[in-house]
Design an enzyme around this catalytic site. Sequence first.
Site, PDB file in Angstrom:
ATOM      1  N   LYS A 112       0.821  -1.213   0.000  1.00 16.81           N
ATOM      2  CA  LYS A 112       0.000   0.000   0.000  1.00 16.81           C
ATOM      3  C   LYS A 112       0.847   1.251   0.000  1.00 16.81           C
ATOM      4  CE  LYS A 112      -4.301  -1.769   1.867  1.00 16.81           C
ATOM      5  NZ  LYS A 112      -5.391  -1.597   2.818  1.00 16.81           N
ATOM      6  N   LYS A 194      -4.584 -11.245  -5.406  1.00 16.45           N
ATOM      7  CA  LYS A 194      -5.838 -11.475  -4.689  1.00 16.45           C
ATOM      8  C   LYS A 194      -6.930 -10.540  -5.215  1.00 16.45           C
ATOM      9  CE  LYS A 194      -5.031  -8.228  -0.928  1.00 16.45           C
ATOM     10  NZ  LYS A 194      -5.083  -7.853   0.454  1.00 16.45           N
ATOM     11  N   LYS A 197     -10.273  -4.831  -2.928  1.00 15.07           N
ATOM     12  CA  LYS A 197     -11.102  -3.631  -2.986  1.00 15.07           C
ATOM     13  C   LYS A 197     -10.398  -2.494  -3.706  1.00 15.07           C
ATOM     14  CE  LYS A 197     -13.261  -3.782   1.551  1.00 15.07           C
ATOM     15  NZ  LYS A 197     -13.022  -3.215   2.878  1.00 15.07           N
TER      16      LYS A 197
HETATM   17  P1  AMP Z   1     -10.744  -5.587   4.425  1.00 17.65           P
HETATM   18  O1  AMP Z   1     -11.986  -5.245   3.751  1.00 17.65           O
HETATM   19  O2  AMP Z   1      -9.522  -5.353   3.618  1.00 17.65           O
HETATM   20  O3  AMP Z   1     -10.688  -4.959   5.774  1.00 17.65           O
HETATM   21  O4  AMP Z   1     -10.789  -7.158   4.640  1.00 17.65           O
HETATM   22  C1  AMP Z   1     -11.774  -7.788   5.422  1.00 17.65           C
HETATM   23  C2  AMP Z   1     -11.501  -9.275   5.519  1.00 17.65           C
HETATM   24  O5  AMP Z   1     -11.586  -9.901   4.220  1.00 17.65           O
HETATM   25  C3  AMP Z   1     -10.104  -9.633   6.049  1.00 17.65           C
HETATM   26  O6  AMP Z   1     -10.227 -10.693   6.968  1.00 17.65           O
HETATM   27  C4  AMP Z   1      -9.360 -10.078   4.829  1.00 17.65           C
HETATM   28  O7  AMP Z   1      -8.345 -11.010   5.129  1.00 17.65           O
HETATM   29  C5  AMP Z   1     -10.457 -10.718   3.994  1.00 17.65           C
HETATM   30  N1  AMP Z   1     -10.106 -10.704   2.548  1.00 17.65           N
HETATM   31  C6  AMP Z   1      -9.796  -9.607   1.811  1.00 17.65           C
HETATM   32  N2  AMP Z   1      -9.539  -9.937   0.528  1.00 17.65           N
HETATM   33  C7  AMP Z   1      -9.701 -11.286   0.450  1.00 17.65           C
HETATM   34  C8  AMP Z   1      -9.580 -12.236  -0.631  1.00 17.65           C
HETATM   35  N3  AMP Z   1      -9.247 -11.864  -1.861  1.00 17.65           N
HETATM   36  N4  AMP Z   1      -9.811 -13.550  -0.342  1.00 17.65           N
HETATM   37  C9  AMP Z   1     -10.147 -13.933   0.900  1.00 17.65           C
HETATM   38  N5  AMP Z   1     -10.277 -13.089   1.948  1.00 17.65           N
HETATM   39  C10 AMP Z   1     -10.064 -11.781   1.745  1.00 17.65           C
END
Ligand code: AMP
Length: 325
Positions: A112, A194, A197
């Site tokens: 990031k 991956k 967002k």
């Molecule tokens: P965030 O929205 O970045 O705060 O992520 C929220 C949750 O989603 C965290 O536990 C991340 O590890 C999980 N996460 C984010 N991207 C992925 C992905 N591509 N595959 C699986 N889990 C994900």
Amino acid sequence: MKKRIFSGAQPTGQLHIGNYLGALKNWVALQDEYESFYCIVNLHAITLPQDPKVLRQKTLDLARIYLAAGIDPEKSTVFIQSDVPEHAELAWILSCIARMGELERMTQFKDKGKGNSERAGVGLFSYPVLMASDILLYQTDLVPIGKDQKQHLELTRDLAERFNRDFGETFRIPEPFIPPVGANILSLQEPAKKMSKSDENANGSIFLLDDADTITKKIKRAVTDSGTDIRFDQSRPAINNLLTIFQLLTGKSAADCESHFEGKGYGHFKAELAETIVEFLRPFQEKIKEYDEIELDKILKTGAQKARSIASETLNTVYEKMGIN
Ligand code: AMP
Ligand code: TRP
């Protein structure tokens, strides 16, 4: 006494099916067995620039998503991070315990911060310390997360152990819960990365609020690898990823998924996958509209109160042990 869970997601961008399959789905599944705290981490969101109006809206939208996904406020505590000031307070304490070197090793900061630490925000650098604070305040046993957060959890454990060693037993040492399947859903466009967002290419992700048309188009356009048969194969990440999504949404075993598509081509598979996703998201998208602002506000305020009663107790102990009060 039930064991405790803490987890959270950032109210930025749009939640995608990777967030759901890697994290949210497990939060819902675990809430009966554990005393669960699910947080909307708005203080983490500001580690990158946010429009204040949009941030406020997204914070409430994310609460709606938690509830629509099946988190039951009667069973779980749902709250906004900034409503519990102890998170920021403990983060300061832990930042005095953490070392520059261990934070410099965090791969998310490297990603990031785009490798430019001269320009990167200090908050982005110390982000994992705030995450450690979130977890440790609740004497958490288990943290359900996707694979990308594993390194942050290891840091959390290290900080807790260091504090306990230097000031006496204070924090419970949390364990990660990373699902064996679905912890790393990949981009539909670049299956080496991956699903994220912050991806500039929206075609790489299926967002939880995408309509049927958009979903069908995105699946149709999803890249595929060489080879034509529809089966799990680590050396073919694109089909592996699409099949994993199918498997998790239908609840079928891997073998059943493969035999289901035996002799069928990509066209057939993609059409069925798109329909499966659309049908899965339909009731979820309906439910999102159910919560009005007053009801939501009540749930979040009640959640914050409950969270605060536990967080303040931990923080008091920490201050006492350190000679702060
Ligand atoms: P965030 O929205 O970045 O705060 O992520 C929220 C949750 O989603 C965290 O536990 C991340 O590890 C999980 N996460 C984010 N991207 C992925 C992905 N591509 N595959 C699986 N889990 C994900
Ligand atoms: N850092 C996590 C992410 O980006 C979100 C998060 C913040 C979190 N605090 C947490 C996850 C505590 C689990 C536990 O996905």
